[in-house]
Design an enzyme around this catalytic site. Structure first.
Site, PDB file in Angstrom:
ATOM      1  N   GLY A 190      60.091  27.180   9.972  1.00 14.22           N
ATOM      2  CA  GLY A 190      59.798  26.489   8.715  1.00 14.22           C
ATOM      3  C   GLY A 190      58.640  25.526   8.812  1.00 14.22           C
ATOM      4  O   GLY A 190      58.485  24.632   7.984  1.00 14.22           O
TER       5      GLY A 190
ATOM      6  N   LYS B  12      55.780  28.246   6.447  1.00 12.28           N
ATOM      7  CA  LYS B  12      55.119  27.580   5.321  1.00 12.28           C
ATOM      8  C   LYS B  12      53.784  28.232   4.957  1.00 12.28           C
ATOM      9  O   LYS B  12      53.430  28.326   3.792  1.00 12.28           O
ATOM     10  CB  LYS B  12      54.851  26.109   5.669  1.00 12.28           C
ATOM     11  CG  LYS B  12      56.020  25.197   5.444  1.00 12.28           C
ATOM     12  CD  LYS B  12      56.045  24.708   4.012  1.00 12.28           C
ATOM     13  CE  LYS B  12      57.163  23.725   3.724  1.00 12.28           C
ATOM     14  NZ  LYS B  12      58.501  24.146   4.091  1.00 12.28           N
TER      15      LYS B  12
ATOM     16  N   ASP C 250      61.112  22.084  -0.936  1.00 12.52           N
ATOM     17  CA  ASP C 250      60.610  20.931  -0.180  1.00 12.52           C
ATOM     18  C   ASP C 250      59.094  20.832  -0.334  1.00 12.52           C
ATOM     19  O   ASP C 250      58.419  21.820  -0.632  1.00 12.52           O
ATOM     20  CB  ASP C 250      60.992  21.052   1.310  1.00 12.52           C
ATOM     21  CG  ASP C 250      60.494  22.339   1.959  1.00 12.52           C
ATOM     22  OD1 ASP C 250      60.507  23.381   1.288  1.00 12.52           O
ATOM     23  OD2 ASP C 250      60.085  22.307   3.136  1.00 12.52           O
ATOM     24  N   ASP C 251      58.613  19.623  -0.110  1.00 11.21           N
ATOM     25  CA  ASP C 251      57.167  19.337  -0.099  1.00 11.21           C
ATOM     26  C   ASP C 251      56.430  19.855  -1.331  1.00 11.21           C
ATOM     27  O   ASP C 251      55.409  20.548  -1.219  1.00 11.21           O
ATOM     28  CB  ASP C 251      56.524  19.930   1.175  1.00 11.21           C
ATOM     29  CG  ASP C 251      57.039  19.238   2.425  1.00 11.21           C
ATOM     30  OD1 ASP C 251      57.936  18.383   2.298  1.00 11.21           O
ATOM     31  OD2 ASP C 251      56.552  19.544   3.519  1.00 11.21           O
TER      32      ASP C 251
ATOM     33  N   TYR D  75      65.131  16.005   0.429  1.00 16.57           N
ATOM     34  CA  TYR D  75      65.924  16.646   1.469  1.00 16.57           C
ATOM     35  C   TYR D  75      66.268  15.718   2.630  1.00 16.57           C
ATOM     36  O   TYR D  75      66.770  16.143   3.665  1.00 16.57           O
ATOM     37  CB  TYR D  75      65.223  17.908   1.997  1.00 16.57           C
ATOM     38  CG  TYR D  75      63.786  17.688   2.443  1.00 16.57           C
ATOM     39  CD1 TYR D  75      63.491  17.200   3.706  1.00 16.57           C
ATOM     40  CD2 TYR D  75      62.730  17.962   1.590  1.00 16.57           C
ATOM     41  CE1 TYR D  75      62.185  16.990   4.109  1.00 16.57           C
ATOM     42  CE2 TYR D  75      61.416  17.768   1.983  1.00 16.57           C
ATOM     43  CZ  TYR D  75      61.145  17.280   3.235  1.00 16.57           C
ATOM     44  OH  TYR D  75      59.848  17.078   3.623  1.00 16.57           O
TER      45      TYR D  75
ATOM     46  N   ASP E  73      54.413  20.147  14.033  1.00 12.58           N
ATOM     47  CA  ASP E  73      53.280  20.552  13.189  1.00 12.58           C
ATOM     48  C   ASP E  73      52.519  19.374  12.590  1.00 12.58           C
ATOM     49  O   ASP E  73      51.465  19.553  11.998  1.00 12.58           O
ATOM     50  CB  ASP E  73      53.734  21.530  12.082  1.00 12.58           C
ATOM     51  CG  ASP E  73      54.867  20.989  11.230  1.00 12.58           C
ATOM     52  OD1 ASP E  73      55.325  19.867  11.486  1.00 12.58           O
ATOM     53  OD2 ASP E  73      55.299  21.695  10.299  1.00 12.58           O
TER      54      ASP E  73
ATOM     55  N   ASN F 291      64.025  23.512  13.305  1.00 16.35           N
ATOM     56  CA  ASN F 291      62.665  23.922  12.946  1.00 16.35           C
ATOM     57  C   ASN F 291      61.772  23.414  14.080  1.00 16.35           C
ATOM     58  O   ASN F 291      61.371  22.262  14.086  1.00 16.35           O
ATOM     59  CB  ASN F 291      62.286  23.255  11.622  1.00 16.35           C
ATOM     60  CG  ASN F 291      60.856  23.534  11.206  1.00 16.35           C
ATOM     61  OD1 ASN F 291      60.334  24.624  11.419  1.00 16.35           O
ATOM     62  ND2 ASN F 291      60.196  22.538  10.594  1.00 16.35           N
TER      63      ASN F 291
HETATM   64  C1  GDL Z   1      58.771  18.895   6.432  1.00 17.72           C
HETATM   65  C2  GDL Z   1      58.817  20.313   6.034  1.00 17.72           C
HETATM   66  C3  GDL Z   1      58.675  21.269   7.194  1.00 17.72           C
HETATM   67  C4  GDL Z   1      57.797  20.696   8.306  1.00 17.72           C
HETATM   68  C5  GDL Z   1      58.436  19.396   8.744  1.00 17.72           C
HETATM   69  C6  GDL Z   1      57.760  18.703   9.913  1.00 17.72           C
HETATM   70  C7  GDL Z   1      61.260  20.259   5.686  1.00 17.72           C
HETATM   71  C8  GDL Z   1      62.414  20.611   4.823  1.00 17.72           C
HETATM   72  N1  GDL Z   1      60.034  20.601   5.263  1.00 17.72           N
HETATM   73  O1  GDL Z   1      58.953  18.045   5.634  1.00 17.72           O
HETATM   74  O2  GDL Z   1      58.136  22.452   6.694  1.00 17.72           O
HETATM   75  O3  GDL Z   1      57.692  21.573   9.374  1.00 17.72           O
HETATM   76  O4  GDL Z   1      58.429  18.501   7.679  1.00 17.72           O
HETATM   77  O5  GDL Z   1      56.430  18.415   9.648  1.00 17.72           O
HETATM   78  O6  GDL Z   1      61.448  19.676   6.716  1.00 17.72           O
END
Ligand code: GDL
Length: 697
Positions: A25, A56, A132-133, A177, A243, A271
């Site tokens: 994710g 993403k 999200d985002d 979230y 990330d 994630n």
């Molecule tokens: C986020 C993003 C995710 C990302 C993470 C870390 C969620 C639900 N969404 O907000 O895609 O990888 O931060 O940067 O976590």
């Protein structure tokens, strides 16, 4: 093979199975189909049940969510879904339409259904809608149709869920979230209440914990959100996600989530790092965590005694993971394993000639007097442990990394002992030697890693290990310089260094200029116990700052009455008689209000002149002062304020700062002394019972 403990948990009790595994994710380059297939193998082996497909930056997952898959993509996805089935992993297909969907337009809803129908035709049975985002503001058409953003999302999610025949697994990711995104908080969030009340009960909700990247996730916080959502959440855990920072990688164990959470959750999906191969530890330790239960109540009868050691220890879980990972590093028959055999690796206590395994020319054997063939030491478990400790977790460095930072800090602070014989000189030398050995271990680890047969893992790690090797190299050279062993290193002291002497690029440059630079120093500042915020001082803070100053003055009255307390150059600043220099004021707030301040003057002379003093030390032209109300018991916010202030003063070009402290102000005296970077200095005209401390910038 024994059955996955995590997956068994639910099926034994008759409830839906515990969702455990991985969410792809993150932002950035998605994993390849081979990597995902490799992931399914691992998940099966380690007892994890689920994979959530949500890359993403995959075109058709988010940006072009409306587009159907072409024949070639369809083939790939079908193969992937069937690979997941083969390995007993539940493949959940997620789509993120939130960037530009118009919720109230039936055509949009139809497009979304058509896309998911297509994926259903590929054999997928589990789905997820992610919001999200995304921008929270609805378009005018949606505002007319729905009473809130939550209502719009829930309506479309329920409709799609029903359209797909109420799949056994259907996940919804809210826009709020994590607790930090909820206004005003979790229990009073109207967004979450709508989700809790209106989202059909068969749909599960994803939740990242108190923050996007949660340091800890407590049982209480899950009780709170579960009661609002009216269901146990599935944790989308960003603990190993990297990330958001290209210099960081997380190889520490799954941690700071008590196993008491397990019965309170619907599941946990991690994630992890964008790089596939280094996720071995993240996923392996999560699997160990999922197999542990706090009360040991739901043991899997098929598990061996060894597996039934159910008390989760991050350190033990890490060792288990690293032991298995080492085998993969040394293996050439893993994906990415080099064709050249491990014959160039030094064999332990073996006199055998290197085996020839290449099919072509015979291996080169050096003749007498020729160079011996280079053979590399094999990678060790200690190497991997060190690697993990250097790239540990988002809020914590591993023990060796912390030791290295502490040692460097100590060597720097006591550097005078290195060149002038003092009672600390012997200790300085021993500790410098120890620091050097720690640095050498990093270099050796780098060498052995670079020679490991499995190249895929190495390539994923390469930038990071190069970076740390270089950072350690600079620190090592610096300590040698302090000890007078080396000429000041060209890289360190030269005003035209190589580009690796100033790291971090433009982004690093920006960060160093911000007042909060250093705020997240993981080694100096442990996480705070209360919630504080530090913000720039503005003129309307004058009264509050003055109030704190007076209160702290009165607090010192039991020792010395205010009237007879010596006057300090900074008093005018704290009392609001003069403003701090631009960007040189910070205030600290807790939930009650302003509870501290740190103010600075880049040039202390005018303030000194006001009380007929001279501040003329050219090494310390600037002044700082700080006060905190007694209710601030943490020292962390004070450290953060002072480092923010010092960095602002430094970026104004100042060479050094000083502060004046009344001897009765034990708290501030202790604070600056413990900080280590300030030293007592001599200043002309200092009143009796006042101490001046200075620091070069
Ligand atoms: C986020 C993003 C995710 C990302 C993470 C870390 C969620 C639900 N969404 O907000 O895609 O990888 O931060 O940067 O976590």
């Amino acid at each position: 093979m024994s059955s996955p403990a995590g997956a068994k948990r639910g099926s034994q009790s008759g409830a839906k199975r515990f969702i455990s595994g991985v969410v792809e994710g993150f932002y950035g380059r998605p994993w390849t189909m081979e990597q995902r297939t490799e992931l399914f193998k691992r998940e099966q082996k380690w007892g994890l049940s689920t994979y959530l497909y949500a890359p993403k930056d995959d075109y058709k997952h988010r940006m072009y969510w409306r587009d159907l898959y072409c024949a070639e993509e369809a083939e790939q996805l079908m193969a992937l879904i069937s690979a997941a089935k083969q390995h007993d992993v539940e493949f959940v297909y997620a789509i993120s339409p939130g960037l530009d969907i118009t919720f109230s337009n039936p055509k949009e809803v139809a497009t979304l259904k058509r896309k998911l129908d297509q994926v259903k035709e590929f054999g997928c049975r589990s789905f997820s809608l992610l919001f999200d985002d995304i921008e929270k503001e609805m378009c005018p058409a949606d505002k007319q149709a729905f009473s809130s953003f939550a209502h719009a999302q829930v309506a479309i999610t329920n409709e799609v869920y029903q359209h797909l025949g109420q799949p056994e697994t259907f996940l919804f990711c809210p826009t709020d979230y994590c607790a930090a995104f909820c206004t005003p908080n979790v229990s009073q969030s109207s967004y979450l209440h709508t989700v809790g009340e209106k989202l059909l009960p068969g749909i599960d909700v994803l939740w990242t914990g108190p923050k996007v990247v949660s340091h800890q996730i407590s049982v209480e916080s899950i009780d709170e959100v579960s009661s609002v959502l009216k269901r146990a959440p599935v944790i989308w855990d960003n603990i190993h996600a990297n990330d958001y920072d290209p210099q960081r990688l997380f190889l520490g164990p799954y941690k700071d989530r008590p196993t008491e959470l397990i019965p309170k959750l619907k599941g946990v999906l991690t994630n992890p790092n964008c790089e596939f191969y280094p996720n071995f530890v993240a996923i392996h330790t999560l699997a160990t965590w999922c197999k542990s239960t706090a009360d040991g109540g739901q043991r899997d009868v098929e598990m061996s005694d060894e597996e039934q050691d159910l008390c989760y220890s991050p350190q033990k879980a890490l060792t288990l993971a690293l032991t298995d990972w080492l085998q993969e590093f040394l293996s050439t028959d893993q994906p990415g394993g080099a064709c050249r055999p491990s014959s160039r690796l030094k064999k332990e206590s073996s006199d055998e000639e290197p085996m020839q395994t290449d099919m072509g020319d015979p291996a080169y054997v050096p003749g007498p007097g020729e160079n011996p063939l280079y053979t590399a030491e094999p990678l060790t478990l200690e190497d991997l442990n060190l690697l993990s400790e250097l790239f540990y977790l988002p809020y914590e460095h591993g023990p060796t990394a912390r030791t290295m930072l502490q040692e460097l800090d100590w060597l720097k602070t006591h550097s005078e002992a290195a060149t002038v014989e003092t009672d600390k000189t012997a200790e300085w030398r021993t500790r410098a030697q120890r620091f050097d050995e720690l640095c050498e271990a990093v270099v050796q680890m780098f060498n052995r890693l670079s020679n490991a047969p499995n190249r895929s893992i190495l390539y994923d790690l390469y930038n990071y290990i190069c970076d740390i090797k270089s950072g350690v190299g600079l620190a090592r050279a610096y300590v040698k310089t302090l000890g007078g062993q080396d000429r000041p290193s060209a890289q360190l002291m030269n005003d035209d260094p190589e580009p690796w002497g100033f790291r971090g690029g433009l982004s690093g440059e920006f960060q160093r200029m911000l007042p909060c630079h250093g705020n997240r120093d993981l080694f100096r500042h442990p996480p705070m116990t209360a919630v504080y915020s530090i913000r720039p001082y503005c003129p309307k803070d004058k009264m509050e700052v003055q109030r704190i100053f007076r209160e702290m003055q009165r607090a010192g009255e039991d020792k010395v009455p205010t009237m007879t307390q010596p006057l300090l150059i900074s008093d005018g600043l704290s009392a609001g008689e003069m403003p701090p220099s631009p960007q040189c004021g910070l205030v600290l707030e807790d939930e009650i209000g302003v509870c501290g301040f740190a103010l600075g003057l880049t040039d202390a002379k005018p303030a000194a002149a006001k009380i007929q003093r001279v501040a003329s030390d050219p090494d310390f032209p600037s002044l700082v002062t700080m006060q905190l109300l007694p209710r601030v018991t943490d020292s962390a916010p004070a450290k953060r304020m002072i480092s923010g202030l010092l960095s602002s003063i430094r970026s104004c070009g100042s060479r050094g700062v000083f502060c004046e402290l009344r001897q009765s102000d034990r708290r501030m005296l202790n604070f600056y002394t413990k900080l280590g970077s300030f030293k007592t200095i001599k200043m002309a005209g200092l009143p009796k019972d006042v101490i001046a401390m200075g620091m070069s910038l």
